[in-house]
Structures are given as C-alpha cells and as structure tokens.
Design a protein around this motif. Sequence first.
Motif, PDB file in Angstrom:
ATOM      1  N   MET A   1       0.824  -1.196   0.000  1.00 19.11           N
ATOM      2  CA  MET A   1       0.000   0.000   0.000  1.00 19.11           C
ATOM      3  C   MET A   1       0.866   1.257   0.000  1.00 19.11           C
ATOM      4  O   MET A   1       2.066   1.189   0.250  1.00 19.11           O
ATOM      5  CB  MET A   1      -0.919   0.003   1.232  1.00 19.11           C
ATOM      6  N   THR A   2       0.264   2.382  -0.229  1.00 15.88           N
ATOM      7  CA  THR A   2       1.015   3.623  -0.361  1.00 15.88           C
ATOM      8  C   THR A   2       1.420   4.168   1.002  1.00 15.88           C
ATOM      9  O   THR A   2       0.878   3.808   2.040  1.00 15.88           O
ATOM     10  CB  THR A   2       0.153   4.677  -1.080  1.00 15.88           C
ATOM     11  N   SER A   3       2.387   5.110   0.979  1.00 10.97           N
ATOM     12  CA  SER A   3       2.810   5.734   2.230  1.00 10.97           C
ATOM     13  C   SER A   3       1.681   6.549   2.845  1.00 10.97           C
ATOM     14  O   SER A   3       1.638   6.747   4.061  1.00 10.97           O
ATOM     15  CB  SER A   3       4.021   6.633   1.976  1.00 10.97           C
ATOM     16  N   ASP A 161       9.535  -3.884   5.707  1.00 11.03           N
ATOM     17  CA  ASP A 161      10.209  -3.938   4.413  1.00 11.03           C
ATOM     18  C   ASP A 161       9.733  -2.802   3.516  1.00 11.03           C
ATOM     19  O   ASP A 161       8.519  -2.582   3.360  1.00 11.03           O
ATOM     20  CB  ASP A 161       9.940  -5.275   3.717  1.00 11.03           C
ATOM     21  N   ALA A 162      10.663  -2.104   2.919  1.00  8.66           N
ATOM     22  CA  ALA A 162      10.330  -0.997   2.022  1.00  8.66           C
ATOM     23  C   ALA A 162      10.086  -1.473   0.596  1.00  8.66           C
ATOM     24  O   ALA A 162       9.462  -0.775  -0.211  1.00  8.66           O
ATOM     25  CB  ALA A 162      11.441   0.045   2.039  1.00  8.66           C
ATOM     26  N   ALA A 163      10.577  -2.654   0.268  1.00  7.60           N
ATOM     27  CA  ALA A 163      10.385  -3.211  -1.076  1.00  7.60           C
ATOM     28  C   ALA A 163      10.148  -4.708  -0.945  1.00  7.60           C
ATOM     29  O   ALA A 163      10.583  -5.354   0.020  1.00  7.60           O
ATOM     30  CB  ALA A 163      11.612  -2.949  -1.941  1.00  7.60           C
ATOM     31  N   TYR A 164       9.439  -5.239  -1.925  1.00 11.93           N
ATOM     32  CA  TYR A 164       9.110  -6.666  -1.911  1.00 11.93           C
ATOM     33  C   TYR A 164      10.394  -7.495  -1.975  1.00 11.93           C
ATOM     34  O   TYR A 164      11.234  -7.294  -2.851  1.00 11.93           O
ATOM     35  CB  TYR A 164       8.203  -7.009  -3.091  1.00 11.93           C
ATOM     36  N   GLU A 167      12.831 -13.454  -1.423  1.00  7.41           N
ATOM     37  CA  GLU A 167      13.628 -14.409  -0.648  1.00  7.41           C
ATOM     38  C   GLU A 167      13.226 -14.384   0.829  1.00  7.41           C
ATOM     39  O   GLU A 167      13.135 -15.432   1.484  1.00  7.41           O
ATOM     40  CB  GLU A 167      15.114 -14.088  -0.792  1.00  7.41           C
ATOM     41  N   LYS A 168      12.938 -13.195   1.339  1.00 10.11           N
ATOM     42  CA  LYS A 168      12.591 -13.087   2.753  1.00 10.11           C
ATOM     43  C   LYS A 168      11.245 -13.745   3.058  1.00 10.11           C
ATOM     44  O   LYS A 168      11.121 -14.503   4.024  1.00 10.11           O
ATOM     45  CB  LYS A 168      12.558 -11.617   3.188  1.00 10.11           C
ATOM     46  N   ILE A 169      10.226 -13.471   2.229  1.00 10.26           N
ATOM     47  CA  ILE A 169       8.921 -14.070   2.499  1.00 10.26           C
ATOM     48  C   ILE A 169       8.962 -15.577   2.269  1.00 10.26           C
ATOM     49  O   ILE A 169       8.294 -16.344   2.968  1.00 10.26           O
ATOM     50  CB  ILE A 169       7.799 -13.404   1.653  1.00 10.26           C
ATOM     51  N   SER A 170       9.775 -16.011   1.332  1.00 14.81           N
ATOM     52  CA  SER A 170       9.936 -17.449   1.110  1.00 14.81           C
ATOM     53  C   SER A 170      10.582 -18.108   2.317  1.00 14.81           C
ATOM     54  O   SER A 170      10.176 -19.196   2.755  1.00 14.81           O
ATOM     55  CB  SER A 170      10.777 -17.688  -0.143  1.00 14.81           C
ATOM     56  N   HIS A 171      11.575 -17.443   2.883  1.00 12.98           N
ATOM     57  CA  HIS A 171      12.247 -17.969   4.066  1.00 12.98           C
ATOM     58  C   HIS A 171      11.268 -18.031   5.245  1.00 12.98           C
ATOM     59  O   HIS A 171      11.269 -18.998   6.027  1.00 12.98           O
ATOM     60  CB  HIS A 171      13.451 -17.098   4.407  1.00 12.98           C
ATOM     61  N   PHE A 172      10.439 -16.991   5.379  1.00 17.23           N
ATOM     62  CA  PHE A 172       9.421 -16.999   6.438  1.00 17.23           C
ATOM     63  C   PHE A 172       8.496 -18.202   6.285  1.00 17.23           C
ATOM     64  O   PHE A 172       8.208 -18.915   7.260  1.00 17.23           O
ATOM     65  CB  PHE A 172       8.598 -15.702   6.394  1.00 17.23           C
ATOM     66  N   CYS A 173       8.036 -18.455   5.074  1.00 21.46           N
ATOM     67  CA  CYS A 173       7.090 -19.542   4.822  1.00 21.46           C
ATOM     68  C   CYS A 173       7.726 -20.923   4.958  1.00 21.46           C
ATOM     69  O   CYS A 173       7.023 -21.916   5.216  1.00 21.46           O
ATOM     70  CB  CYS A 173       6.469 -19.394   3.431  1.00 21.46           C
ATOM     71  N   ASP A 174       9.033 -21.001   4.811  1.00 24.14           N
ATOM     72  CA  ASP A 174       9.718 -22.291   4.943  1.00 24.14           C
ATOM     73  C   ASP A 174       9.546 -22.892   6.333  1.00 24.14           C
ATOM     74  O   ASP A 174       9.667 -24.110   6.502  1.00 24.14           O
ATOM     75  CB  ASP A 174      11.210 -22.137   4.635  1.00 24.14           C
ATOM     76  N   TYR A 195      -0.676 -11.413   2.328  1.00 22.18           N
ATOM     77  CA  TYR A 195      -0.535 -10.214   3.157  1.00 22.18           C
ATOM     78  C   TYR A 195       0.702  -9.414   2.741  1.00 22.18           C
ATOM     79  O   TYR A 195       0.655  -8.185   2.628  1.00 22.18           O
ATOM     80  CB  TYR A 195      -0.404 -10.592   4.638  1.00 22.18           C
ATOM     81  N   TYR A 196       1.784 -10.117   2.507  1.00 26.13           N
ATOM     82  CA  TYR A 196       3.036  -9.454   2.133  1.00 26.13           C
ATOM     83  C   TYR A 196       2.889  -8.764   0.777  1.00 26.13           C
ATOM     84  O   TYR A 196       3.327  -7.619   0.601  1.00 26.13           O
ATOM     85  CB  TYR A 196       4.163 -10.484   2.106  1.00 26.13           C
ATOM     86  N   GLN A 197       2.239  -9.427  -0.160  1.00 28.03           N
ATOM     87  CA  GLN A 197       1.994  -8.812  -1.469  1.00 28.03           C
ATOM     88  C   GLN A 197       1.161  -7.541  -1.321  1.00 28.03           C
ATOM     89  O   GLN A 197       1.391  -6.542  -2.021  1.00 28.03           O
ATOM     90  CB  GLN A 197       1.285  -9.803  -2.390  1.00 28.03           C
ATOM     91  N   ALA A 198       0.192  -7.577  -0.399  1.00 31.83           N
ATOM     92  CA  ALA A 198      -0.683  -6.418  -0.208  1.00 31.83           C
ATOM     93  C   ALA A 198       0.075  -5.202   0.319  1.00 31.83           C
ATOM     94  O   ALA A 198      -0.351  -4.063   0.099  1.00 31.83           O
ATOM     95  CB  ALA A 198      -1.824  -6.774   0.748  1.00 31.83           C
ATOM     96  N   PHE A 199       1.193  -5.426   0.999  1.00 29.40           N
ATOM     97  CA  PHE A 199       2.016  -4.305   1.472  1.00 29.40           C
ATOM     98  C   PHE A 199       2.418  -3.387   0.320  1.00 29.40           C
ATOM     99  O   PHE A 199       2.551  -2.175   0.495  1.00 29.40           O
ATOM    100  CB  PHE A 199       3.306  -4.820   2.127  1.00 29.40           C
TER     101      PHE A 199
END
Length: 400
Positions: A1-3, A161-164, A167-174, A195-199
């Motif tokens: 989402m936007t700032s 996170d300021a940008a998608y 690797e980080k979200i994949s690591h979280f889901c692992d 949720y992460y994509q919606a950020f």
Amino acid sequence: MTSQNMDRFPPVGHIPTVADVERIAALSDPVIRNLQITQCYHELASVLPGRTGLNANWCTFATWASKQAGQTIRKEDLRRALERMFTTAPATVHATQEVVASLPRFGAGPNTQKTQSLAWKVLNPIDAIQHSSEAVSRGNKKVFEEIGREFARFYTTCLNDAAYDAEKISHFCDALRPGDPPEGQRYLRQAFTRYYQAFFESDAKKGAELLLLANIEIGFHEQTRLQPEIAEALQVSLVDPAQLTRLLVGAFFPFLGWPVSLVLTIRRRLRGPSPLELAIGKLVAEAQGQVRHLITEYMMTIGLPGGEALRLGQDLRVEYPAPLQQITLSDLRSLLDQVDPTPDSPRQSGALDWSNLPERLHFIVDFFRSYQQTQDLFRSPFTPAQAESLKAGRLPRGPL
C-alpha cells in the motif's frame, strides 16, 4: 500500500512478539488466558492497517470471536438461563407433567413443581456446561498459539520492508509445514504471502481482494483445526434416563424404592418400558435438547462493537463493500467457488449446524467479505482500565 495509507494508520505502540504469544498461551487460568488472547488479537490486528489501509485482517475478526468465546469459557449466566428454560419451556413442563401422571400408579402424588425441581438437581447440567467451556477454551488456546504466533513472527520478519523481498517471504514460509490442515500449514503459507503482497499493492481493489483471500485461507485452516473442539463443545450429555428413574423412584418412594425399581425392571423385561420410564426418557431428551440449544446459541452469536450481535444461524443482511462486490482475482474466485455455495451473495449464509464444517465456512466467508472494511471492528474490545488490568494479570472489573 502507499505511504499515505501508512500515515493514516500509524503502527501501534506495542507490537506483540512471539514471546508474548507464548507467554499468554502458557497461562493456566482459562479465563485470564482468554481475555489476554482477545487483547493480543486486537493488538495484532491493529498493526496491518499501517501497511494495507482500511481492511480487516484475520486477527480483526479473531478479536471478536475470542471475546465471544470468553462468555462460554466463563459460563456467564448459562446455568441460570438453562434453569429458567428448563422450568418454563412448554416441552419440558409437559414432559414433567407426564412423569407426574405416571407416578400415582405407585401410590405417590407429587406435584409438577416438586418433580421438576428434583429432576433439575439430578440432571445437573453444570457438568455439560463445564464440558463445553473446557472444549471452547482448548480451541481458543490451540488457534492462538499457532496462528497468533505466526502473525507475531511475520511482523518481526517482514513488517517494515520498504520493497518486496521474495527471498525473505519465502524464508518466512519455509518454517510453516507443507500439506493441508489439520496438520499441514499450506493455507497459512499462502495467506502470509498474500498479506506481504498487499504491502506493496497500489491498486486498492486488488489489495482488498488479496486481504480477503488471505483471511479466508487462514479461516479455512483455523476452522479445520477447530473441528474436534467445536463438535465436542456441542456434544451434550446428561444423566442416563435409567439413572434418573432410579433416583426419582428413590426420592418419591424412600421406603419402597428398591421394590419399585425391581417391579420396573421385571415389567421392562416382560412388557417393555413402563409409562414412567417412557416419560422420564422424554424429559431427559427434552432437557438435553435445551442444553444443546442454549450452548449452541452462545457459540453461534458474535458480539460486535456498538452492541451489534450477529446470529450465526441467520443470513447476513449487509452488502459487500464496493471493492469486493465483483471478484477479479483468479485465486480468490477459485477458492470462493469451493467454499461459497451462493456466489457473490450473502443469502443462505446462515449456518444451521455450527458443527458442520462446510456450513460454518460458508457463513465465515461471507462474514469476512461483508465486514472487511468495517472500521468499527478495529475498536478495542476492552476499556483502557480493563486492558491495564489484563496486562497486570488481573481480572478486569465491569462487563467483559
């Protein structure tokens, strides 16, 4: 989402951590634990709007579901309500009168009120209430220590996170188990990815659909996991009719209880149940039905801010918010086609049997969709003074 959205919804002062969730889940007092779970869900829910705008997340709905569960866990007014129902409902009054009508055959003539009072003491539904309370409490803890923990871990890992970062979200889901529920956590893996994509989604409609999809995926996982506890909470067991017969006979025939019981046993073997036994069986069945009905009523009501009470057995009567009236996200459309038998309409959303998983999911899906942009859901479930007491481990004063 936007700032701009992040400015509208600043982060809460305290973001619950994994350690917070584990501490609360480990509390031994089921009442205090439930109240702290409810408060923690509220705090977890208040975090995401800073990144996703005015859209409820799963924790938003869990706050009010947990608050409602607290009534069953605390057994608030349940016993008094059951006694009132037992002594006034036409079905049990009539069944008691049938018991009284069969008693003079053995030389006794107690009145309906005396028989009703004795039967109530013997039936003792407090055991059934306690059984239901314990099952609801276990379910409340079970879901929180799994899903609440993952929300706290997600915030620690990804919230700022300021940008998608794929690797980080994949690591979280692992860290989440593959496979379907109840043991697998595939739907949680998918939901936190949404949720992460919606950020980082600038299109408000697509962002709302991503959040709805994530909410439903977690709801599907949660309800599948809760199935044993929900079924157990609604499984009501009172005294066996034969036991009630013996106790009533002993009470009404203190000097002839044993001979009368023997006569009843011989008659049952030769000619089947006596009118007294049939009447008592009917009374127990009616009482058991009323206990189940009232416990179900407690479990199938959810109180929302502003005094609104949703009856989960009735169809929802609110419209979907504009961004969710027409679904364009293919993954969301596909999941809705699986779990919503009345597509794009809340009609027939009422769940007549809350122990039936498909019926329950149908209601929950429409509930999530209808109320996703209801800002009141982000209100605190407790007053500031109550929240302060909870933080100190004390039972708050006032209505809970």
